[in-house]
Scaffold this motif. Structure first.
Motif, PDB file in Angstrom:
ATOM      1  N   LEU A  89       0.838  -1.195   0.000  1.00  0.00           N
ATOM      2  CA  LEU A  89       0.000   0.000   0.000  1.00  0.00           C
ATOM      3  C   LEU A  89       0.876   1.248   0.000  1.00  0.00           C
ATOM      4  O   LEU A  89       1.842   1.339   0.759  1.00  0.00           O
ATOM      5  N   ARG A  90       0.514   2.189  -0.859  1.00  0.00           N
ATOM      6  CA  ARG A  90       1.237   3.468  -0.923  1.00  0.00           C
ATOM      7  C   ARG A  90       0.283   4.586  -0.537  1.00  0.00           C
ATOM      8  O   ARG A  90      -0.806   4.711  -1.100  1.00  0.00           O
ATOM      9  N   ASP A  91       0.713   5.410   0.434  1.00  0.00           N
ATOM     10  CA  ASP A  91      -0.130   6.511   0.896  1.00  0.00           C
ATOM     11  C   ASP A  91      -0.370   7.492  -0.254  1.00  0.00           C
ATOM     12  O   ASP A  91       0.569   7.865  -0.971  1.00  0.00           O
ATOM     13  N   ILE A  92      -1.609   7.905  -0.430  1.00  0.00           N
ATOM     14  CA  ILE A  92      -1.982   8.768  -1.550  1.00  0.00           C
ATOM     15  C   ILE A  92      -1.310  10.123  -1.446  1.00  0.00           C
ATOM     16  O   ILE A  92      -0.901  10.709  -2.465  1.00  0.00           O
ATOM     17  N   ASP A  93      -1.121  10.641  -0.235  1.00  0.00           N
ATOM     18  CA  ASP A  93      -0.562  11.977  -0.048  1.00  0.00           C
ATOM     19  C   ASP A  93       0.947  11.965   0.150  1.00  0.00           C
ATOM     20  O   ASP A  93       1.661  12.793  -0.407  1.00  0.00           O
ATOM     21  N   THR A  94       1.444  11.037   0.967  1.00  0.00           N
ATOM     22  CA  THR A  94       2.865  11.055   1.319  1.00  0.00           C
ATOM     23  C   THR A  94       3.712  10.144   0.455  1.00  0.00           C
ATOM     24  O   THR A  94       4.919  10.347   0.332  1.00  0.00           O
ATOM     25  N   GLY A  95       3.107   9.122  -0.110  1.00  0.00           N
ATOM     26  CA  GLY A  95       3.867   8.154  -0.879  1.00  0.00           C
ATOM     27  C   GLY A  95       4.520   7.084  -0.044  1.00  0.00           C
ATOM     28  O   GLY A  95       5.207   6.198  -0.579  1.00  0.00           O
ATOM     29  N   ALA A  96       4.346   7.115   1.273  1.00  0.00           N
ATOM     30  CA  ALA A  96       4.927   6.099   2.146  1.00  0.00           C
ATOM     31  C   ALA A  96       4.276   4.750   1.883  1.00  0.00           C
ATOM     32  O   ALA A  96       3.071   4.661   1.629  1.00  0.00           O
ATOM     33  N   GLU A  97       5.083   3.685   1.935  1.00  0.00           N
ATOM     34  CA  GLU A  97       4.595   2.347   1.605  1.00  0.00           C
ATOM     35  C   GLU A  97       4.614   1.440   2.827  1.00  0.00           C
ATOM     36  O   GLU A  97       5.519   1.505   3.656  1.00  0.00           O
ATOM     37  N   ILE A  98       3.590   0.597   2.906  1.00  0.00           N
ATOM     38  CA  ILE A  98       3.539  -0.457   3.918  1.00  0.00           C
ATOM     39  C   ILE A  98       3.001  -1.707   3.247  1.00  0.00           C
ATOM     40  O   ILE A  98       2.317  -1.637   2.208  1.00  0.00           O
ATOM     41  N   THR A  99       3.317  -2.859   3.807  1.00  0.00           N
ATOM     42  CA  THR A  99       2.849  -4.130   3.276  1.00  0.00           C
ATOM     43  C   THR A  99       1.925  -4.775   4.290  1.00  0.00           C
ATOM     44  O   THR A  99       2.282  -4.894   5.478  1.00  0.00           O
ATOM     45  N   VAL A 100       0.751  -5.183   3.834  1.00  0.00           N
ATOM     46  CA  VAL A 100      -0.251  -5.771   4.729  1.00  0.00           C
ATOM     47  C   VAL A 100      -0.776  -7.047   4.089  1.00  0.00           C
ATOM     48  O   VAL A 100      -0.690  -7.237   2.869  1.00  0.00           O
ATOM     49  N   PRO A 101      -1.338  -7.951   4.901  1.00  0.00           N
ATOM     50  CA  PRO A 101      -1.961  -9.148   4.318  1.00  0.00           C
ATOM     51  C   PRO A 101      -3.135  -8.767   3.410  1.00  0.00           C
ATOM     52  O   PRO A 101      -3.851  -7.788   3.668  1.00  0.00           O
ATOM     53  N   LYS A 102      -3.323  -9.545   2.378  1.00  0.00           N
ATOM     54  CA  LYS A 102      -4.381  -9.253   1.410  1.00  0.00           C
ATOM     55  C   LYS A 102      -5.758  -9.262   2.066  1.00  0.00           C
ATOM     56  O   LYS A 102      -6.648  -8.495   1.673  1.00  0.00           O
ATOM     57  N   GLY A 103      -5.960 -10.093   3.074  1.00  0.00           N
ATOM     58  CA  GLY A 103      -7.262 -10.191   3.707  1.00  0.00           C
ATOM     59  C   GLY A 103      -7.632  -8.994   4.554  1.00  0.00           C
ATOM     60  O   GLY A 103      -8.792  -8.849   4.956  1.00  0.00           O
ATOM     61  N   ASP A 104      -6.646  -8.111   4.862  1.00  0.00           N
ATOM     62  CA  ASP A 104      -6.918  -6.960   5.721  1.00  0.00           C
ATOM     63  C   ASP A 104      -7.411  -5.740   4.944  1.00  0.00           C
ATOM     64  O   ASP A 104      -7.764  -4.724   5.552  1.00  0.00           O
ATOM     65  N   VAL A 105      -7.381  -5.785   3.615  1.00  0.00           N
ATOM     66  CA  VAL A 105      -7.781  -4.625   2.804  1.00  0.00           C
ATOM     67  C   VAL A 105      -8.758  -5.082   1.728  1.00  0.00           C
ATOM     68  O   VAL A 105      -8.864  -6.272   1.392  1.00  0.00           O
ATOM     69  N   THR A 106      -9.489  -4.123   1.176  1.00  0.00           N
ATOM     70  CA  THR A 106     -10.487  -4.408   0.144  1.00  0.00           C
ATOM     71  C   THR A 106     -10.138  -3.641  -1.126  1.00  0.00           C
ATOM     72  O   THR A 106      -9.887  -2.428  -1.083  1.00  0.00           O
ATOM     73  N   GLN A 107     -10.124  -4.352  -2.245  1.00  0.00           N
ATOM     74  CA  GLN A 107      -9.841  -3.709  -3.534  1.00  0.00           C
ATOM     75  C   GLN A 107     -11.123  -3.098  -4.097  1.00  0.00           C
ATOM     76  O   GLN A 107     -12.182  -3.733  -4.105  1.00  0.00           O
ATOM     77  N   LEU A 108     -11.028  -1.868  -4.561  1.00  0.00           N
ATOM     78  CA  LEU A 108     -12.178  -1.186  -5.152  1.00  0.00           C
ATOM     79  C   LEU A 108     -12.191  -1.435  -6.659  1.00  0.00           C
ATOM     80  O   LEU A 108     -11.185  -1.223  -7.341  1.00  0.00           O
ATOM     81  N   LYS A 109     -13.349  -1.895  -7.166  1.00  0.00           N
ATOM     82  CA  LYS A 109     -13.468  -2.246  -8.586  1.00  0.00           C
ATOM     83  C   LYS A 109     -14.668  -1.524  -9.196  1.00  0.00           C
ATOM     84  O   LYS A 109     -15.765  -2.081  -9.285  1.00  0.00           O
ATOM     85  N   PRO A 110     -14.478  -0.269  -9.603  1.00  0.00           N
ATOM     86  CA  PRO A 110     -15.593   0.458 -10.221  1.00  0.00           C
ATOM     87  C   PRO A 110     -15.977  -0.177 -11.554  1.00  0.00           C
ATOM     88  O   PRO A 110     -15.124  -0.703 -12.287  1.00  0.00           O
ATOM     89  N   ASN A 111     -17.268  -0.115 -11.873  1.00  0.00           N
ATOM     90  CA  ASN A 111     -17.723  -0.716 -13.132  1.00  0.00           C
ATOM     91  C   ASN A 111     -17.382   0.190 -14.313  1.00  0.00           C
ATOM     92  O   ASN A 111     -16.840   1.290 -14.167  1.00  0.00           O
ATOM     93  N   GLY A 112     -17.713  -0.298 -15.517  1.00  0.00           N
ATOM     94  CA  GLY A 112     -17.342   0.425 -16.728  1.00  0.00           C
ATOM     95  C   GLY A 112     -17.942   1.813 -16.811  1.00  0.00           C
ATOM     96  O   GLY A 112     -17.280   2.770 -17.241  1.00  0.00           O
ATOM     97  N   GLY A 113     -19.204   1.965 -16.406  1.00  0.00           N
ATOM     98  CA  GLY A 113     -19.844   3.276 -16.448  1.00  0.00           C
ATOM     99  C   GLY A 113     -19.163   4.267 -15.538  1.00  0.00           C
ATOM    100  O   GLY A 113     -18.953   5.437 -15.889  1.00  0.00           O
ATOM    101  N   VAL A 114     -18.806   3.834 -14.338  1.00  0.00           N
ATOM    102  CA  VAL A 114     -18.120   4.713 -13.394  1.00  0.00           C
ATOM    103  C   VAL A 114     -16.728   5.069 -13.917  1.00  0.00           C
ATOM    104  O   VAL A 114     -16.276   6.217 -13.799  1.00  0.00           O
ATOM    105  N   ARG A 115     -16.040   4.088 -14.502  1.00  0.00           N
ATOM    106  CA  ARG A 115     -14.695   4.365 -15.023  1.00  0.00           C
ATOM    107  C   ARG A 115     -14.736   5.401 -16.142  1.00  0.00           C
ATOM    108  O   ARG A 115     -13.811   6.214 -16.278  1.00  0.00           O
TER     109      ARG A 115
END
Length: 641
Positions: A89-115
């Motif tokens: 994970l990279r912070d949107i504002d600072t750019g700092a990176e951390i690594t976390v287990p995949k199960g602890d975060v949720t991926q956002l998947k906007p549909n085609g209309g939203v994209r």
């Protein structure tokens, strides 16, 4: 351990303070919409992100569109990338990176209309991006999917654009968008009027979109911007179906409907008073159905007369989707001007194509014209000298990989090879058959077959590539209508050069003087010390050598095979016969007539090139009936023969 944690906290705080404002708080204000976006709810979120003006907003929108935004348990958003079972994970504002287990975060998947909506919002950032490639990408995105919301940021980006080509493209696109989406009708009309001089496909598409229409039907004259009133009787069946679809008429009965209605009304062996035995007659069935309809037992039968009567009581029309009459009138006027310009450009494009084809025919025929005019020999193997020249170019390219150098080496070498082959052919065969045209024709035809077989044995039956240099790749494009390939231009220039060279040889050299003398009066030329046999040999070699050079030129865009000469021998003979045997200017005139004629026929029937060639042969046959000596008649021996 505590010191390390404190150090990390202080580092993050110091990096955060480097920004006058951060994007994460804005995202948190719209966390629900970002986590589960929809086309109806995402607009306000995108507006707030765009209004922030933050540099990291561009990166966030790009990553969100690419499905690279992740949300952790506390609701914060990060730019993430998978790494095995973990997410970096990279912070949107600072750019700092951390690594976390995949199960602890949720991926956002906007549909085609939203994209698509994200892409629209992203454009205003990319249009002002310092990176030229990003600005070009934004402009290309607008061109692919123009929308009203893109007009304002596009206009705002024009004055600050430093790249001249991209600035011109932005102005053009802004004009297109203004014609369709500007808020003030006067601005739209002004933009539409400017399109009257633009023949590009994009400009014509904009006008077509403004003039898009829909059809309709009503019981009275419709309101709105009516484009045309249609005659329903031109296509009565389709018109009546439109009435049925609009709920303004009952559907016509099918034979099955009539049969079912009749069967349902059988009484005492009769239907509508008609015996069942007579129901085999279609007219009787129709009459019985009419009786039932008059009694109200079945719907009225929709005959052709009834159908036409119903159609005449309704108005069929086309209405513009654009409600403003002034805008559609301006678009119609602009479209009429564009159509005239496109037609003029098409004529110019057709003229260029015809000139290109005429130059090819001239190159292929000029050698034949010289030998035919001086010697009176019908050389059916002339096409094979073209083939030999093309194969010479191919062999040279196998030895010299540089295509530019190989072409300049192949041209004189092809002349030398075919010149030598022509001299050998004249010495061994042609000189023994002078004044025997039938035997000459048969002998040269046999030689052509033999040369084709030799080429097949050496090079095989598959087409061989004769590759043009990179500077001949592509085409000279004036606009979306007029364009011609650089190879065709090169062939045209080569034809002009050979025209000048041949005229120089015939008019300014000793050989040319002797050739003209032998052509006009061989007996007198011989008495003046000119050796006709030598002149015939040199002339045949010269004509063959020119055919070899033509083969190199033709091979740059056509297939190089053992049969390629057969594709040009007929046109070469037609060019010589129509122009005038043995005359350079006549050959040029004949090539122009056949080139322009064939392209003109192809324009009338573009799907069938073979038909155009067939019609040209018929035209040549008719032409020589009225002018057997050709356009430019030759004086001397050839004219006498």
């Amino acid at each position: 351990m505590r010191n390390i944690v404190l150090t990390v906290i202080l580092l993050v705080c110091s990096l955060s303070g480097a920004y006058a404002q951060t994007l994460q708080p804005i995202l948190q204000d719209h966390a629900a919409e970002i986590a589960k976006p929809s086309r109806t709810s995402i607009g306000e979120t995108l507006d707030d992100i765009a209004a922030s003006g933050l540099p990291q907003a561009t990166d966030f929108l790009e990553q969100w569109s690419d499905k690279n935004i992740w949300q952790n348990a506390d609701g914060s958003f990060f730019i993430g990338s998978l790494s095995g079972d973990s997410v970096v994970l990279r912070d949107i504002d600072t750019g700092a990176e951390i690594t976390v287990p995949k199960g602890d975060v949720t991926q956002l998947k906007p549909n085609g209309g939203v994209r698509r909506l994200i892409g629209t919002a992203l454009v205003q950032f990319q249009l002002l991006d310092p990176d030229l490639s990003r600005r070009e990408t934004a402009v290309a995105s607008i061109a692919r999917r123009p929308e009203a919301a893109q007009l304002a940021p596009l206009l705002a980006s024009i004055d600050g654009e430093v790249d001249p080509a991209l600035k011109a493209r932005k102005v053009q696109l802004a004009n297109f968008l203004s014609a369709r989406f500007a808020a003030d009708p006067a601005d739209r009309i002004a933009a539409i009027n400017s399109l009257s001089s633009d023949t590009s496909v994009e400009a014509r598409a904009v006008l077509n979109q403004i003039l898009s229409k829909s059809t309709g039907v009503a019981t009275s004259m419709p309101e709105g911007n009516v484009a045309a009133i249609l005659d329903p009787l031109v296509a009565p069946e389709q018109s009546y179906e439109a009435l049925v679809d609009a709920g303004l008429a009952a559907p016509r009965q099918t034979p099955a409907d009539i049969k079912a209605a009749l069967e349902a009304n059988i009484k005492e062996g009769r239907i509508g008073g008609f015996p069942l035995a007579q129901m085999d007659d279609p007219a009787t069935r129709e009459a019985a159905y009419t009786v039932l309809a008059s009694e109200g037992l079945v719907p009225v039968l929709i005959t052709e007369e009834v159908r036409d009567a119903v159609l005449k009581t309704h108005v069929f029309y086309e209405v513009y989707d654009e409600a403003n009459v002034g805008i559609t009138n301006a678009a119609l006027a602009a479209q009429a001007d564009v159509d005239i310009r496109v037609a003029t450009a098409q004529v110019a494009d057709l003229t260029l194509d015809a000139l290109s084809l005429a130059s090819i025919f001239f190159l292929a025929a000029i050698g034949l014209a010289i030998t035919f005019g001086v010697m009176g020999v019908i050389n059916m193997a002339h096409g094979e000298f073209i083939m030999m020249g093309a194969y010479t170019g191919y062999v040279v390219q196998q030895i010299i990989p540089n295509y530019t150098v190989s072409i300049f080496v192949a041209l004189p070498l092809a002349f030398a090879v075919t010149f030598g082959a022509g001299v050998v052919m004249e010495r061994l065969v042609i000189r023994r058959l002078y004044h025997r045209p039938l035997e000459t024709l048969l002998a040269t035809f046999g030689i052509s077959i033999a040369l084709q077989q030799v080429a097949k044995n050496i090079f095989g039956t598959q087409a061989r590539p004769l590759t043009s240099p990179d500077w001949l790749a592509g085409a000279w494009v004036l606009n979306d209508v007029i364009q011609i390939s650089y190879i065709r231009i090169a062939i045209f220039v080569m034809a002009l050069m050979f025209l000048g060279l041949i005229l120089f040889i015939l008019k300014r050299t000793r050989l040319g003087l002797e050739v003209r003398a032998v052509t006009q009066n061989p007996g007198m030329a011989s008495s003046m010390g000119i050796n006709p046999d030598r002149i015939n040999m040199m002339t045949f070699g010269l004509g063959s050598g020119i055919a070899g050079i033509a083969g190199v030129a033709i091979g740059l865009y056509a297939k190089v095979t053992s049969e390629m000469g057969s594709d040009y021998i007929v046109q070469s003979f037609m060019t010589v016969v129509v122009g005038g045997v043995g005359n350079v200017w006549g050959t040029l005139a004949g090539a122009a007539m056949i080139g322009f004629g064939q392209k003109g026929i192809e324009w009338l029937n573009p799907s069938n090139t073979l038909a155009a060639q067939t019609y040209m042969i018929l035209f040549v046959i008719l032409f020589i009936q009225f002018r057997p000596k050709g356009i430019v008649a030759l004086k001397g021996r050839a004219a006498g023969e």
